[in-house]
Design a protein around this motif. Structure first.
Motif, PDB file in Angstrom:
ATOM      1  N   LEU A  58       0.826  -1.214   0.000  1.00  0.00           N
ATOM      2  CA  LEU A  58       0.000   0.000   0.000  1.00  0.00           C
ATOM      3  C   LEU A  58       0.860   1.264   0.000  1.00  0.00           C
ATOM      4  N   ASP A  59       1.910   1.253   0.805  1.00  0.00           N
ATOM      5  CA  ASP A  59       2.796   2.423   0.865  1.00  0.00           C
ATOM      6  C   ASP A  59       3.514   2.634  -0.466  1.00  0.00           C
ATOM      7  N   ILE A  60       4.022   1.571  -1.055  1.00  0.00           N
ATOM      8  CA  ILE A  60       4.709   1.678  -2.347  1.00  0.00           C
ATOM      9  C   ILE A  60       3.746   2.203  -3.415  1.00  0.00           C
ATOM     10  N   MET A  61       2.547   1.636  -3.454  1.00  0.00           N
ATOM     11  CA  MET A  61       1.569   2.076  -4.449  1.00  0.00           C
ATOM     12  C   MET A  61       1.200   3.544  -4.254  1.00  0.00           C
ATOM     13  N   PHE A  62       1.065   3.973  -3.008  1.00  0.00           N
ATOM     14  CA  PHE A  62       0.683   5.355  -2.726  1.00  0.00           C
ATOM     15  C   PHE A  62       1.762   6.322  -3.224  1.00  0.00           C
ATOM     16  N   TYR A  63       2.999   6.073  -2.840  1.00  0.00           N
ATOM     17  CA  TYR A  63       4.076   6.993  -3.226  1.00  0.00           C
ATOM     18  C   TYR A  63       4.429   6.883  -4.707  1.00  0.00           C
ATOM     19  N   ALA A  64       4.347   5.689  -5.273  1.00  0.00           N
ATOM     20  CA  ALA A  64       4.569   5.542  -6.713  1.00  0.00           C
ATOM     21  C   ALA A  64       3.484   6.260  -7.495  1.00  0.00           C
ATOM     22  N   GLY A  65       2.259   6.219  -6.995  1.00  0.00           N
ATOM     23  CA  GLY A  65       1.149   6.918  -7.645  1.00  0.00           C
ATOM     24  C   GLY A  65       1.372   8.416  -7.694  1.00  0.00           C
ATOM     25  N   ILE A  66       1.893   8.963  -6.616  1.00  0.00           N
ATOM     26  CA  ILE A  66       2.203  10.398  -6.594  1.00  0.00           C
ATOM     27  C   ILE A  66       3.244  10.717  -7.664  1.00  0.00           C
ATOM     28  N   ALA A  67       4.282   9.870  -7.740  1.00  0.00           N
ATOM     29  CA  ALA A  67       5.331  10.084  -8.741  1.00  0.00           C
ATOM     30  C   ALA A  67       4.772  10.001 -10.163  1.00  0.00           C
ATOM     31  N   VAL A  68       3.887   9.064 -10.395  1.00  0.00           N
ATOM     32  CA  VAL A  68       3.290   8.907 -11.732  1.00  0.00           C
ATOM     33  C   VAL A  68       2.466  10.139 -12.091  1.00  0.00           C
ATOM     34  N   ILE A  69       1.668  10.630 -11.162  1.00  0.00           N
ATOM     35  CA  ILE A  69       0.832  11.800 -11.433  1.00  0.00           C
ATOM     36  C   ILE A  69       1.707  13.020 -11.738  1.00  0.00           C
ATOM     37  N   VAL A  70       2.743  13.215 -10.945  1.00  0.00           N
ATOM     38  CA  VAL A  70       3.619  14.373 -11.127  1.00  0.00           C
ATOM     39  C   VAL A  70       4.344  14.322 -12.474  1.00  0.00           C
ATOM     40  N   VAL A  77      -6.839  13.366 -13.198  1.00  0.00           N
ATOM     41  CA  VAL A  77      -8.034  13.285 -12.347  1.00  0.00           C
ATOM     42  C   VAL A  77      -8.229  11.851 -11.865  1.00  0.00           C
ATOM     43  N   SER A  78      -8.104  10.887 -12.766  1.00  0.00           N
ATOM     44  CA  SER A  78      -8.230   9.479 -12.366  1.00  0.00           C
ATOM     45  C   SER A  78      -7.150   9.101 -11.362  1.00  0.00           C
ATOM     46  N   GLY A  79      -5.944   9.574 -11.593  1.00  0.00           N
ATOM     47  CA  GLY A  79      -4.839   9.277 -10.686  1.00  0.00           C
ATOM     48  C   GLY A  79      -5.055   9.858  -9.305  1.00  0.00           C
ATOM     49  N   ILE A  80      -5.547  11.080  -9.251  1.00  0.00           N
ATOM     50  CA  ILE A  80      -5.822  11.701  -7.949  1.00  0.00           C
ATOM     51  C   ILE A  80      -6.913  10.936  -7.211  1.00  0.00           C
ATOM     52  N   LEU A  81      -7.940  10.530  -7.932  1.00  0.00           N
ATOM     53  CA  LEU A  81      -9.006   9.738  -7.308  1.00  0.00           C
ATOM     54  C   LEU A  81      -8.475   8.384  -6.828  1.00  0.00           C
ATOM     55  N   ALA A  82      -7.602   7.768  -7.618  1.00  0.00           N
ATOM     56  CA  ALA A  82      -6.996   6.495  -7.201  1.00  0.00           C
ATOM     57  C   ALA A  82      -6.122   6.703  -5.964  1.00  0.00           C
ATOM     58  N   GLU A  83      -5.411   7.823  -5.910  1.00  0.00           N
ATOM     59  CA  GLU A  83      -4.608   8.147  -4.728  1.00  0.00           C
ATOM     60  C   GLU A  83      -5.496   8.318  -3.494  1.00  0.00           C
ATOM     61  N   LEU A  84      -6.657   8.920  -3.690  1.00  0.00           N
ATOM     62  CA  LEU A  84      -7.588   9.069  -2.569  1.00  0.00           C
ATOM     63  C   LEU A  84      -8.079   7.708  -2.078  1.00  0.00           C
ATOM     64  N   ILE A  85      -8.298   6.783  -2.999  1.00  0.00           N
ATOM     65  CA  ILE A  85      -8.681   5.422  -2.603  1.00  0.00           C
ATOM     66  C   ILE A  85      -7.559   4.783  -1.789  1.00  0.00           C
ATOM     67  N   LEU A  86      -6.320   4.914  -2.275  1.00  0.00           N
ATOM     68  CA  LEU A  86      -5.182   4.353  -1.543  1.00  0.00           C
ATOM     69  C   LEU A  86      -5.019   5.015  -0.176  1.00  0.00           C
ATOM     70  N   TYR A  87      -5.264   6.299  -0.112  1.00  0.00           N
ATOM     71  CA  TYR A  87      -5.191   7.013   1.167  1.00  0.00           C
ATOM     72  C   TYR A  87      -6.212   6.431   2.159  1.00  0.00           C
ATOM     73  N   GLU A  88      -7.426   6.218   1.687  1.00  0.00           N
ATOM     74  CA  GLU A  88      -8.461   5.640   2.560  1.00  0.00           C
ATOM     75  C   GLU A  88      -8.096   4.214   2.977  1.00  0.00           C
TER      76      GLU A  88
END
Length: 149
Positions: free
Chosen positions: A14-26, A55-66
């Motif tokens: 979960l942590d890897i996916m969360f931080y990798a997701g941020i990198a992908v969005i940026v 937008v999809s990435g940010i929403l996916a990040e919110l799912i991972l955050y939850e």
């Protein structure tokens, strides 16, 4: 022992996916620009795809955050709490929004993968919404039981 490994591995994932997701969005603007050299579709709809994927990435990040928030309650051995009900409900909403945003991509370029992504997120949204109701009942039963004791 096996359960402890599974819990740690899930937390790490979960942590890897969360931080990798941020990198992908940026890095989306650069990534789409580079991939646009090989795929004309990505070059032609550059701005639209950045918006859709961001937008999809940010929403996916919110799912991972939850999910990460919920996982803390698992680690604390206290899963049936009101916060998890709200998290599940929000994750359902985010899933429906991802499906809606992805449906917007159908106007640019329709592929079977787009249809599958939409279906997966609609099912995930329904699952999360139903599970939030189940957790809500479990929380109510738990509170009732705690008051009885």
């Amino acid at each position: 022992m096996k359960e402890n490994f599974l819990v740690r591995a899930t937390k790490l994932l979960l942590d890897i996916m969360f931080y990798a997701g941020i990198a992908v969005i940026v890095t989306l603007p650069v990534s789409i620009r580079i991939y646009g050299r090989f795929n004309g579709y990505f070059a032609r709809y550059y701005v639209q795809l950045i918006l859709l994927f961001a937008v999809s990435g940010i929403l996916a990040e919110l799912i991972l955050y939850e999910l990460r928030r919920m996982f803390r309650t698992v680690l604390a051995n206290d899963c049936f709490v009101e916060a998890n009900v709200k998290s599940l409900d929000r994750m359902g909403t985010y899933s429906f929004l991802i499906a809606l945003v992805t449906a917007g991509r159908m106007f640019l370029y329709l592929t079977p993968a787009v249809m599958i992504v939409i279906l997966v997120f609609v099912i995930a949204g329904l699952f999360s919404k139903v599970l939030s109701r189940v957790f809500d009942r479990a929380v109510a039963y738990k509170l009732e039981n705690d008051l009885t004791i």
